[in-house]
Design a protein around this motif. Structure first.
Motif, PDB file in Angstrom:
ATOM      1  N   TRP A 390      -1.942  -0.120   3.261  1.00 12.87           N
ATOM      2  CA  TRP A 390      -1.277   1.100   3.714  1.00 12.87           C
ATOM      3  C   TRP A 390      -0.501   1.742   2.586  1.00 12.87           C
ATOM      4  CZ3 TRP A 390       4.253   0.887   4.039  1.00 12.87           C
ATOM      5  CH2 TRP A 390       4.843   2.100   4.398  1.00 12.87           C
ATOM      6  N   PHE A 391       0.283   0.939   1.849  1.00 16.35           N
ATOM      7  CA  PHE A 391       1.079   1.477   0.759  1.00 16.35           C
ATOM      8  C   PHE A 391       0.191   2.123  -0.303  1.00 16.35           C
ATOM      9  CE2 PHE A 391       2.447   0.620  -3.630  1.00 16.35           C
ATOM     10  CZ  PHE A 391       3.539   1.477  -3.707  1.00 16.35           C
ATOM     11  N   ASN A 392      -0.861   1.435  -0.695  1.00 16.10           N
ATOM     12  CA  ASN A 392      -1.703   1.952  -1.771  1.00 16.10           C
ATOM     13  C   ASN A 392      -2.340   3.276  -1.374  1.00 16.10           C
ATOM     14  OD1 ASN A 392      -2.876   1.484  -4.444  1.00 16.10           O
ATOM     15  ND2 ASN A 392      -4.827   1.376  -3.340  1.00 16.10           N
ATOM     16  N   GLU A 393      -2.788   3.360  -0.138  1.00 15.10           N
ATOM     17  CA  GLU A 393      -3.407   4.596   0.329  1.00 15.10           C
ATOM     18  C   GLU A 393      -2.385   5.728   0.411  1.00 15.10           C
ATOM     19  OE1 GLU A 393      -5.637   6.369   4.343  1.00 15.10           O
ATOM     20  OE2 GLU A 393      -5.536   4.199   3.997  1.00 15.10           O
ATOM     21  N   ALA A 394      -1.216   5.443   0.992  1.00 17.23           N
ATOM     22  CA  ALA A 394      -0.193   6.482   1.154  1.00 17.23           C
ATOM     23  C   ALA A 394       0.378   6.910  -0.195  1.00 17.23           C
ATOM     24  CB  ALA A 394       0.923   5.971   2.062  1.00 17.23           C
ATOM     25  N   ALA A 395       0.635   5.938  -1.082  1.00 19.54           N
ATOM     26  CA  ALA A 395       1.191   6.271  -2.398  1.00 19.54           C
ATOM     27  C   ALA A 395       0.178   7.028  -3.242  1.00 19.54           C
ATOM     28  CB  ALA A 395       1.634   4.996  -3.108  1.00 19.54           C
ATOM     29  N   MET A 401      -1.020  14.326  -6.214  1.00 13.05           N
ATOM     30  CA  MET A 401      -0.388  15.647  -6.236  1.00 13.05           C
ATOM     31  C   MET A 401       0.759  15.725  -7.232  1.00 13.05           C
ATOM     32  SD  MET A 401      -0.356  16.571  -2.149  1.00 13.05           S
ATOM     33  CE  MET A 401       0.605  15.117  -1.711  1.00 13.05           C
ATOM     34  N   ALA A 402       1.127  14.613  -7.832  1.00 16.87           N
ATOM     35  CA  ALA A 402       2.258  14.590  -8.768  1.00 16.87           C
ATOM     36  C   ALA A 402       1.896  15.326 -10.055  1.00 16.87           C
ATOM     37  CB  ALA A 402       2.660  13.154  -9.079  1.00 16.87           C
ATOM     38  N   GLU A 552       8.085  11.078 -10.050  1.00 13.92           N
ATOM     39  CA  GLU A 552       8.269  10.471  -8.743  1.00 13.92           C
ATOM     40  C   GLU A 552       8.424   8.965  -8.906  1.00 13.92           C
ATOM     41  OE1 GLU A 552       5.595  11.386  -5.607  1.00 13.92           O
ATOM     42  OE2 GLU A 552       5.458  13.529  -6.094  1.00 13.92           O
ATOM     43  N   ILE A 553       9.181   8.357  -7.967  1.00 13.87           N
ATOM     44  CA  ILE A 553       9.335   6.907  -7.904  1.00 13.87           C
ATOM     45  C   ILE A 553       8.897   6.471  -6.514  1.00 13.87           C
ATOM     46  CG2 ILE A 553      10.923   4.955  -8.065  1.00 13.87           C
ATOM     47  CD1 ILE A 553      12.781   6.743  -9.735  1.00 13.87           C
ATOM     48  N   HIS A 554       7.928   5.569  -6.466  1.00 15.59           N
ATOM     49  CA  HIS A 554       7.432   5.055  -5.194  1.00 15.59           C
ATOM     50  C   HIS A 554       7.882   3.606  -5.047  1.00 15.59           C
ATOM     51  CE1 HIS A 554       3.967   8.233  -5.211  1.00 15.59           C
ATOM     52  NE2 HIS A 554       5.150   8.745  -4.937  1.00 15.59           N
ATOM     53  N   VAL A 555       8.677   3.356  -4.024  1.00 16.81           N
ATOM     54  CA  VAL A 555       9.301   2.043  -3.827  1.00 16.81           C
ATOM     55  C   VAL A 555       8.752   1.402  -2.564  1.00 16.81           C
ATOM     56  CG1 VAL A 555      11.480   0.790  -3.688  1.00 16.81           C
ATOM     57  CG2 VAL A 555      11.403   3.010  -4.854  1.00 16.81           C
ATOM     58  N   LEU A 556       8.077   0.263  -2.719  1.00 18.12           N
ATOM     59  CA  LEU A 556       7.637  -0.513  -1.566  1.00 18.12           C
ATOM     60  C   LEU A 556       8.674  -1.593  -1.291  1.00 18.12           C
ATOM     61  CD1 LEU A 556       5.624  -1.430   0.612  1.00 18.12           C
ATOM     62  CD2 LEU A 556       4.508  -2.844  -1.146  1.00 18.12           C
ATOM     63  N   ILE A 557       9.229  -1.589  -0.085  1.00 19.40           N
ATOM     64  CA  ILE A 557      10.213  -2.594   0.340  1.00 19.40           C
ATOM     65  C   ILE A 557       9.553  -3.440   1.411  1.00 19.40           C
ATOM     66  CG2 ILE A 557      12.521  -2.977   1.267  1.00 19.40           C
ATOM     67  CD1 ILE A 557      13.281  -0.183   0.276  1.00 19.40           C
TER      68      ILE A 557
END
Length: 577
Positions: A390-395, A401-402, A552-557
């Motif tokens: 899920w994270f990889n697809e959403a990120a 677009m970045a 952008e910073i993408h943080v997976l918690i």
């Protein structure tokens, strides 16, 4: 109240732990003998007073150890639960009036419950929903019409139940129910007092031994995806775990499950036949016809599709029992064997329920300017695999677009007996620039928020686990091993308020310090002047240059629902109010 920052700076770790225990003893001494009749001696009987008293009834770690010691025939556990119910002024027969939907599983049971509750609430029913654990405040576990019970009602009902149990404990060997068992009794009491039309009850651990299994006449039961978890309690094979989960089946009560491996499905079938109930396997979500397009879900991730299918079957079965029959909906089979549940055309109310469902901390996304947080409480290998995808697809969608560099950060912790290395291995392929580890401590200054206090897990053990997790990450990513001359991240004598970077992995003493370093002042909520900024060494600050320069910073918690909850306390202050 003890200020942990002062403790950490001035005392050895051992001394800090002793002070923490002394603080607990002080709290316990103030509340252990309270009751409804004795309540007037307290000058404040507010929500935090109730939560502090609740915390003296043991935490989850103690409950797990208690279950290990007391493991035996399920009726022994349930007999004790029935005794506590009676002391609290409740009976098992009264619970039948709650028209319960009882749900267990290893992965997805909470999401399934959330979908189910939302669907039935959309039909206009007054719903109760009991789940665990909580993210920020304990009252999240007990919901009325989708909302956590108010602080005022939680406090009112807490003292009613606690007082009755406390007044009768001397006649029962001084026993009080443990934390989760007490909350289960409290939830039943609240749902009865608030006159809900139905209660969706999520099992805590397992099924047969779980205290929610005191329920004798639910309207329908569900089992979500099964996997390996809590092996010291449930067994070390998926078949043994399936036996435990099937313990919630009741004679004549329809049960539904999702597609399972052949071994555990056979066990579930045997349990259904022994108990005398039907068991149906849910179809894929694509087998539910809709007029236009596809079903829309309020929860993200491919793994939510099967949870939504289970929720449709559970809500449909409940509605049939309620006599809200629909000519488009098939009837469930009655008894014996495993049947394939049929897809049906969901009503507009059902479709809206699936689309409207929210379940914080599970595939949740928060956007704050250049920073996007991806929060998921995945804590088993199966759920972590789903989380990673899920994270990889959403990120990736955002990264396409970045217009500049994007940095990926993992914030991870795991607790208990869970295999951290196995979960981390699943995350390695997703190319994190930084892996950050911290214990489930919200901040190094103790606040008045008792909801997230855990006295029964030592600080030393939590930090050791973080260092082990960091070492696992270094091994999995092929980084240089720690040498004898390297500076320790956390010295044996004290707990510093700074992090020491080793390649691309860091360990911080609390969730707030980790989030502040990751965001580098670019999240306005974390940059609030009211939040104490924990200082870091210049060398560590310098290493964060890519975070400061990133578009952008993408943080997976991920790794622990308690970690996610601690993060949300800081990222979403409204949830803590």
């Amino acid at each position: 109240m003890v200020r942990f920052s002062r403790v950490f700076r001035q005392y050895s770790l051992f001394t800090a732990l002793q002070l923490q225990r002394n603080w607990l003893n002080l709290i316990q001494g103030s509340f252990r003998h309270s009751s409804t009749k004795a309540a007037p001696r307290f000058t404040r009987m507010e929500y935090q007073d109730a939560v502090c008293t609740l915390n003296t009834l043991q935490t989850n770690a103690s409950v797990l150890e208690q279950v290990r010691r007391e493991r035996g025939p399920p009726q022994h556990q349930l007999h004790a639960m029935k005794g506590f119910l009676q002391r609290a002024g409740l009976t098992v027969e009264e619970l039948d009036h709650l028209n319960i939907i009882h749900v267990t599983g290893t992965k997805g049971k909470g999401s399934t419950c959330a979908f189910t509750e939302q669907i039935l609430r959309n039909y206009g029913f007054r719903t109760g929903f009991y789940s665990s654990p909580h993210l920020v405040q304990v009252r999240e576990r007990i919901r009325i019409n989708g909302q956590p019970i108010s602080k005022e009602l939680f406090t009112k009902y807490f003292w009613q139940v606690y007082g009755r149990l406390d007044e009768t404990k001397d006649c029962h060997g001084g026993t009080m129910p443990a934390y989760f068992r007490f909350l289960t009794i409290l939830a039943f009491h609240i749902f009865l007092q608030e006159k809900v039309d139905l209660a969706v009850i999520e099992v805590g651990i397992g099924g047969a031994y779980d205290c929610t299994n005191v329920i004798s006449q639910p309207w329908v039961c569900g089992i979500s995806s099964l996997g390996i978890d809590h092996t010291s309690i449930l067994g070390d094979t998926i078949e043994k775990i399936a036996w435990q989960k099937g313990g919630i089946f009741k004679p004549g009560v329809p049960a539904f499950t999702v597609k399972q491996q052949e071994g555990p499905l056979t066990v579930l079938q045997q349990r259904a036949e022994e108990i005398g109930c039907s068991l149906s396997v849910c179809p894929d979500l694509t087998e539910y016809p809709v007029d236009e397009g596809v079903l829309h879900l309020g929860l993200a991730g491919q793994h939510q599709l099967i949870n939504a299918s289970l929720a449709l079957q559970l809500s449909h079965s409940w509605l049939q029992h309620r006599c809200l029959s629909d000519k488009h909906l098939p009837s469930a089979s009655m008894f014996g064997g495993v049947t394939q549940a049929k897809g049906f055309k969901p009503s507009p109310v059902m479709l809206k329920g699936l689309a409207d469902t929210e379940w914080p901390g599970r595939t949740q996304t928060l956007r704050r300017g250049p920073i996007t947080y991806f929060l998921d409480g995945a804590h088993t290998t199966g759920s972590m695999l789903a989380c990673a995808r899920w994270f990889n697809e959403a990120a990736a969608q955002r990264e396409r677009m970045a217009v500049g560099p994007v940095v990926r950060v993992l914030l991870f912790n795991a607790t208990g007996e869970r295999d951290s290395a196995a979960m981390l291995k699943l995350l390695v392929p997703y190319h994190f620039d930084f892996a950050v580890f911290c214990p489930n401590i919200t901040e190094t200054i103790a606040t008045c928020n008792a909801d997230q206090q855990n006295f029964n897990v030592s600080v030393e053990n939590m930090l050791t686990r973080c260092l082990d997790n960091q070492q696992s990450w270094r091994l999995l990513t092929g980084q240089r091993q720690k040498q004898p001359g390297d500076e320790l991240l956390i010295s044996a004598g004290s707990l510093p308020l700074v992090a020491e970077r080793q390649s691309d992995s860091l360990v911080f003493p609390c969730i707030l310090s980790a989030l502040q370093w990751i965001t580098q002042g670019r999240d306005s909520v974390l940059a609030d002047p009211g939040k104490r900024v924990i200082p870091v060494k210049p060398s560590i600050a310098a290493k964060a240059s890519s975070l400061r320069d990133a578009t952008e910073i993408h943080v997976l918690i991920a790794g622990s629902l308690h970690l996610v909850g601690g993060a949300l306390k800081h990222l979403d202050p409204v949830s803590a109010s």
